[in-house]
Motif scaffolding. Structure first.
Motif, PDB file in Angstrom:
ATOM      1  N   GLY A 159      73.607  -4.895  91.831  1.00 51.94           N
ATOM      2  CA  GLY A 159      74.144  -5.354  90.549  1.00 51.94           C
ATOM      3  C   GLY A 159      75.300  -6.325  90.772  1.00 51.94           C
ATOM      4  N   HIS A 160      76.172  -5.959  91.721  1.00 57.70           N
ATOM      5  CA  HIS A 160      77.313  -6.806  92.038  1.00 57.70           C
ATOM      6  C   HIS A 160      76.819  -8.157  92.567  1.00 57.70           C
ATOM      7  N   ALA A 161      75.782  -8.125  93.436  1.00 56.50           N
ATOM      8  CA  ALA A 161      75.238  -9.361  94.012  1.00 56.50           C
ATOM      9  C   ALA A 161      74.687 -10.254  92.901  1.00 56.50           C
ATOM     10  N   LEU A 162      73.966  -9.640  91.970  1.00 56.91           N
ATOM     11  CA  LEU A 162      73.362 -10.394  90.879  1.00 56.91           C
ATOM     12  C   LEU A 162      74.452 -11.078  90.044  1.00 56.91           C
ATOM     13  N   ARG A 163      75.509 -10.292  89.754  1.00 52.78           N
ATOM     14  CA  ARG A 163      76.602 -10.869  88.934  1.00 52.78           C
ATOM     15  C   ARG A 163      77.332 -11.970  89.687  1.00 52.78           C
ATOM     16  N   SER A 164      77.484 -11.776  91.024  1.00 56.17           N
ATOM     17  CA  SER A 164      78.240 -12.764  91.803  1.00 56.17           C
ATOM     18  C   SER A 164      77.566 -14.119  91.837  1.00 56.17           C
ATOM     19  N   LEU A 165      76.227 -14.122  91.776  1.00 59.15           N
ATOM     20  CA  LEU A 165      75.509 -15.401  91.915  1.00 59.15           C
ATOM     21  C   LEU A 165      75.219 -16.074  90.581  1.00 59.15           C
ATOM     22  N   THR A 166      75.315 -15.333  89.467  1.00 57.62           N
ATOM     23  CA  THR A 166      74.818 -15.889  88.213  1.00 57.62           C
ATOM     24  C   THR A 166      75.929 -16.230  87.228  1.00 57.62           C
ATOM     25  N   ALA A 167      75.617 -17.164  86.373  1.00 60.72           N
ATOM     26  CA  ALA A 167      76.492 -17.446  85.244  1.00 60.72           C
ATOM     27  C   ALA A 167      75.608 -17.489  83.997  1.00 60.72           C
TER      28      ALA A 167
ATOM     29  N   ASP B 121      77.123 -11.502  83.371  1.00 60.56           N
ATOM     30  CA  ASP B 121      76.721 -10.147  82.977  1.00 60.56           C
ATOM     31  C   ASP B 121      75.312  -9.840  83.483  1.00 60.56           C
ATOM     32  N   LEU B 122      75.017  -8.534  83.637  1.00 63.32           N
ATOM     33  CA  LEU B 122      73.677  -8.146  84.095  1.00 63.32           C
ATOM     34  C   LEU B 122      72.682  -8.353  82.963  1.00 63.32           C
ATOM     35  N   PRO B 123      71.503  -8.901  83.258  1.00 64.68           N
ATOM     36  CA  PRO B 123      70.492  -9.030  82.205  1.00 64.68           C
ATOM     37  C   PRO B 123      69.972  -7.649  81.811  1.00 64.68           C
ATOM     38  N   PRO B 124      69.305  -7.532  80.639  1.00 66.19           N
ATOM     39  CA  PRO B 124      68.732  -6.240  80.276  1.00 66.19           C
ATOM     40  C   PRO B 124      67.755  -5.783  81.366  1.00 66.19           C
ATOM     41  N   ALA B 125      67.658  -4.467  81.538  1.00 72.44           N
ATOM     42  CA  ALA B 125      66.815  -3.938  82.617  1.00 72.44           C
ATOM     43  C   ALA B 125      65.376  -4.406  82.475  1.00 72.44           C
ATOM     44  N   ARG B 126      64.800  -4.798  83.578  1.00 74.44           N
ATOM     45  CA  ARG B 126      63.370  -5.128  83.693  1.00 74.44           C
ATOM     46  C   ARG B 126      62.896  -6.240  82.759  1.00 74.44           C
ATOM     47  N   SER B 127      63.787  -7.142  82.340  1.00 74.03           N
ATOM     48  CA  SER B 127      63.243  -8.298  81.627  1.00 74.03           C
ATOM     49  C   SER B 127      63.832  -9.583  82.222  1.00 74.03           C
ATOM     50  N   ALA B 128      62.964 -10.586  82.298  1.00 65.53           N
ATOM     51  CA  ALA B 128      63.332 -11.815  82.998  1.00 65.53           C
ATOM     52  C   ALA B 128      64.308 -12.642  82.180  1.00 65.53           C
TER      53      ALA B 128
ATOM     54  N   LEU C  56      73.049 -23.764  92.958  1.00 63.46           N
ATOM     55  CA  LEU C  56      71.932 -23.658  93.905  1.00 63.46           C
ATOM     56  C   LEU C  56      70.578 -23.879  93.237  1.00 63.46           C
ATOM     57  N   ASP C  57      70.418 -23.355  92.030  1.00 59.42           N
ATOM     58  CA  ASP C  57      69.122 -23.464  91.358  1.00 59.42           C
ATOM     59  C   ASP C  57      69.262 -22.874  89.964  1.00 59.42           C
ATOM     60  N   ARG C  58      68.309 -23.230  89.100  1.00 61.46           N
ATOM     61  CA  ARG C  58      68.202 -22.548  87.815  1.00 61.46           C
ATOM     62  C   ARG C  58      67.008 -21.619  87.973  1.00 61.46           C
ATOM     63  N   ALA C  59      67.210 -20.308  87.826  1.00 61.65           N
ATOM     64  CA  ALA C  59      66.166 -19.362  88.264  1.00 61.65           C
ATOM     65  C   ALA C  59      65.978 -18.235  87.267  1.00 61.65           C
ATOM     66  N   LEU C  60      64.833 -17.598  87.357  1.00 62.58           N
ATOM     67  CA  LEU C  60      64.617 -16.367  86.597  1.00 62.58           C
ATOM     68  C   LEU C  60      65.168 -15.214  87.416  1.00 62.58           C
ATOM     69  N   VAL C  61      65.951 -14.350  86.773  1.00 66.11           N
ATOM     70  CA  VAL C  61      66.441 -13.187  87.507  1.00 66.11           C
ATOM     71  C   VAL C  61      66.012 -11.915  86.776  1.00 66.11           C
ATOM     72  N   LEU C  62      65.842 -10.860  87.571  1.00 68.19           N
ATOM     73  CA  LEU C  62      65.447  -9.563  87.000  1.00 68.19           C
ATOM     74  C   LEU C  62      66.323  -8.468  87.576  1.00 68.19           C
ATOM     75  N   TRP C  63      66.613  -7.487  86.755  1.00 70.44           N
ATOM     76  CA  TRP C  63      67.491  -6.386  87.150  1.00 70.44           C
ATOM     77  C   TRP C  63      66.706  -5.079  86.975  1.00 70.44           C
ATOM     78  N   PHE C  64      66.558  -4.351  88.077  1.00 71.80           N
ATOM     79  CA  PHE C  64      65.840  -3.061  88.040  1.00 71.80           C
ATOM     80  C   PHE C  64      66.810  -1.955  88.445  1.00 71.80           C
ATOM     81  N   PRO C  65      67.515  -1.333  87.476  1.00 72.09           N
ATOM     82  CA  PRO C  65      68.409  -0.239  87.878  1.00 72.09           C
ATOM     83  C   PRO C  65      67.592   0.934  88.424  1.00 72.09           C
ATOM     84  N   GLY C  66      68.074   1.542  89.534  1.00 70.26           N
ATOM     85  CA  GLY C  66      67.395   2.716  90.088  1.00 70.26           C
ATOM     86  C   GLY C  66      67.512   3.863  89.118  1.00 70.26           C
TER      87      GLY C  66
END
Ligand SMILES: Nc1nc2c(ncn2[C@@H]2O[C@H](COP(=O)(O)OP(=O)(O)OP(=O)(O)O)[C@@H](O)[C@H]2O)c(=O)[nH]1
Ligand SMILES: [K+]
Ligand SMILES: [Mg+2]
Length: 493
Positions: free
Chosen positions: A61-69, A72-79, A93-103
């Motif tokens: 989660g921290h990694a995702l937040r550190s790289l994105t603007a 905030d974390l996106p809603p779970a399991r949606s692109a 670096l890029d404009r990308a789709l990101v996904l967050w899958f909380p355990g």
């Protein structure tokens, strides 16, 4: 008294005696390097449209937040579409789709993140470098994501094997077989068998504890005996099919054989769609066994070209003939090739008498080698003429030169290989020597159960039998076995 008995039965059925492997909880072994968060490129190497990079572990989660603007974390399991930039330099670096899958609702059971970036090498290496600069993150080792999934009980060992096979599947039959194993079919079967043994064990133990009280239901042990007999029958049937399952996974041995110059090498090249073997008008061209993996009508096969079988030749060719005969003995299926325009020659007759007739072409006996007889060079026969060989066993006409008859041959190969390998959608479930070993171990233990008169030893034999079933799905697997299985995976899986 009865209440005590049933508590014991129920307890044995679920309780501490039940092997961990019978449930979907992983190996219980600590995850190697767990605690760390790992990252890797999960899609293939090289330039491509989209590349998928993922992370697994508590810092995801921290990694995702550190790289994105925005951060905030996106809603779970949606692109979500995000701008990715380097956390230290701020460099986009890029404009990308990101996904967050909380355990635990993720592939590994841990917090996971995915970055679907543009697949250029500079984008991929930039994002990997950016992830490497986040504290607590390190590159994943081969198979580490799957190993974590196994350790967290997301996949049983047979499912892990199915996943490895699916990634390596090159033919349709292999894909179907791998998918069935990944879906847990073998695991379900083993767990159902283990459950039967757990109940049987509970009854034997109850008998040991309470038979003095004379309060047990009649015929408890007789029922256990008949359950064990039924289980033996089921296990034996699956064991008989194990050889086919292994062929389906690693390829059937198909050996092309015949007299010199029949067109064996031409056929091998035609079936493998590449110039594997040298073709020439000179008899005795092929001297060694040449093996090539091919997809034959959807089935995996190892196709062997061999030296033409004849006597009275020089020492080198003689050695080739010896090797050809040796390879013929190991064949699951023989593709016997004759020159249709040369059926009366001594080498053709000799081949028919010594190889084709004994195998009972077209009419194989149970457990005998299967054989397909091909009459090649049909283009040399007079058009629409009579069958050149009405007295031969069932055969197919083919011309490697024109390709005529190839469709018929492929259809015949599909039928033969379905016999040799089993039906990948409904057929054999045991795909590895490891499965076969434990099933045999289980059967041996059941044999001991039947032999012994001592109830304590009988209970021990049932426990041993159940242990073997548990190890198929992964309980108590040693680290060496796990290492062998996970070595099959690439980095990022
Ligand atoms: N007309 C015709 N010639 C063929 C056909 N198939 C192969 N040939 C020719 O037959 C000759 C022998 O072919 P190979 O494929 O080398 O035969 P082989 O059985 O591998 O021969 P050895 O390795 O020497 O035993 C070559 O000249 C081929 O071009 C065919 O279908 N029709
Ligand atoms: K030849
Ligand atoms: Mg040849």
């Amino acid at each position: 008294m009865w209440r005590r008995f049933w508590t014991l039965v129920a307890g044995a059925a679920r309780g501490p005696r039940s092997p961990r492997s019978c449930t979907r909880q992983g190996s219980g072994a600590p995850v190697p390097g767990s605690g760390a968060t790992v990252f890797a490129l999960s899609s293939g190497q090289g330039r491509c449209g989209i590349a998928v990079i993922r992370t697994s572990g508590p810092a995801s989660g921290h990694a995702l937040r550190s790289l994105t603007a925005p951060q905030d974390l996106p809603p779970a399991r949606s692109a979500c579409l995000r701008l990715l930039s380097h956390p230290r330099s701020g460099e986009p670096l890029d404009r990308a789709l990101v996904l967050w899958f909380p355990g635990p609702q993720s592939f590994t059971g841990e917090d996971c993140a995915e970055f679907h970036v543009h697949g250029g090498p500079a984008v991929v290496s930039g994002v990997l470098q950016a992830l490497g600069s986040v504290p607590g993150l390190r590159p994943a080792e081969a198979g580490e994501f799957t190993r974590r999934a196994f350790a967290h009980g997301k996949l049983s060992l047979t499912e892990v094997e199915g996943l490895a096979d699916l990634i390596h599947a090159e033919t349709e039959a292999q894909r179907r077989q791998a998918l069935r194993q990944l879906d847990g079919e073998l695991g379900h079967l083993c767990r159902a068998w283990a459950k039967t043994l757990t109940k049987a064990l509970a009854h034997v133990e109850a008998y040991i504890d309470f038979s003095e009280d004379d309060n047990l239901e009649e015929g408890v042990l007789e029922r256990v005996d008949s359950q064990v007999r039924e289980l033996e029958l089921a296990l034996s049937a699956h064991l008989r099919d194990a050889r086919r399952g292994q062929r389906l996974r690693s390829g059937a041995h198909v050996v092309v054989a015949g007299p010199p110059n029949a067109g064996k090498s031409s056929l091998v090249n035609l079936l493998s769609r590449k110039p594997v073997s040298i073709v020439s008008p000179e008899p005795g061209t092929t001297r060694d066994v040449l093996e090539t993996p091919v997809d034959l009508a959807g089935f995996p096969a190892l196709l062997s070209d061999t030296a033409g079988l004849r006597e009275g030749v020089g020492p080198v060719e003689q050695e080739g003939v010896r090797r050809a005969r040796e390879r013929l003995e190991q064949a699951d299926l023989i593709l016997a090739v004759l020159d249709a325009s040369d059926l009366a020659s001594p080498s053709s007759c000799n081949f028919l008498d010594t190889i084709v007739t004994p195998a009972g072409a077209g009419n194989p006996k149970e457990n005998s080698q299967r054989l397909l007889l091909v009459l090649n060079k049909s283009d040399l026969l007079p058009r629409g003429g009579p069958d050149p060989s009405p007295n031969l066993p069932p055969h197919l006409l083919l011309s490697c030169l024109t390709g005529e008859g190839l469709d018929g041959l492929l259809e015949a190969l599909r039928k033969e290989l379905a016999e040799v390998c089993g039906d990948p959608s409904t057929g054999p479930l045991l795909t590895r020597a490891r499965h076969q070993h434990h099933l045999q171990g289980c059967l041996d233990a059941l044999g001991h159960y039947k032999q012994t008169k001592d109830l304590a030893l009988a209970a021990e034999a049932l426990r041993l039998a159940r242990g073997h079933l548990g190890r198929i799905t992964g309980g108590g697997g040693t680290d060496e076995i796990l290492d062998i299985i996970f070595r099959d995976f690439c980095v990022g899986k």
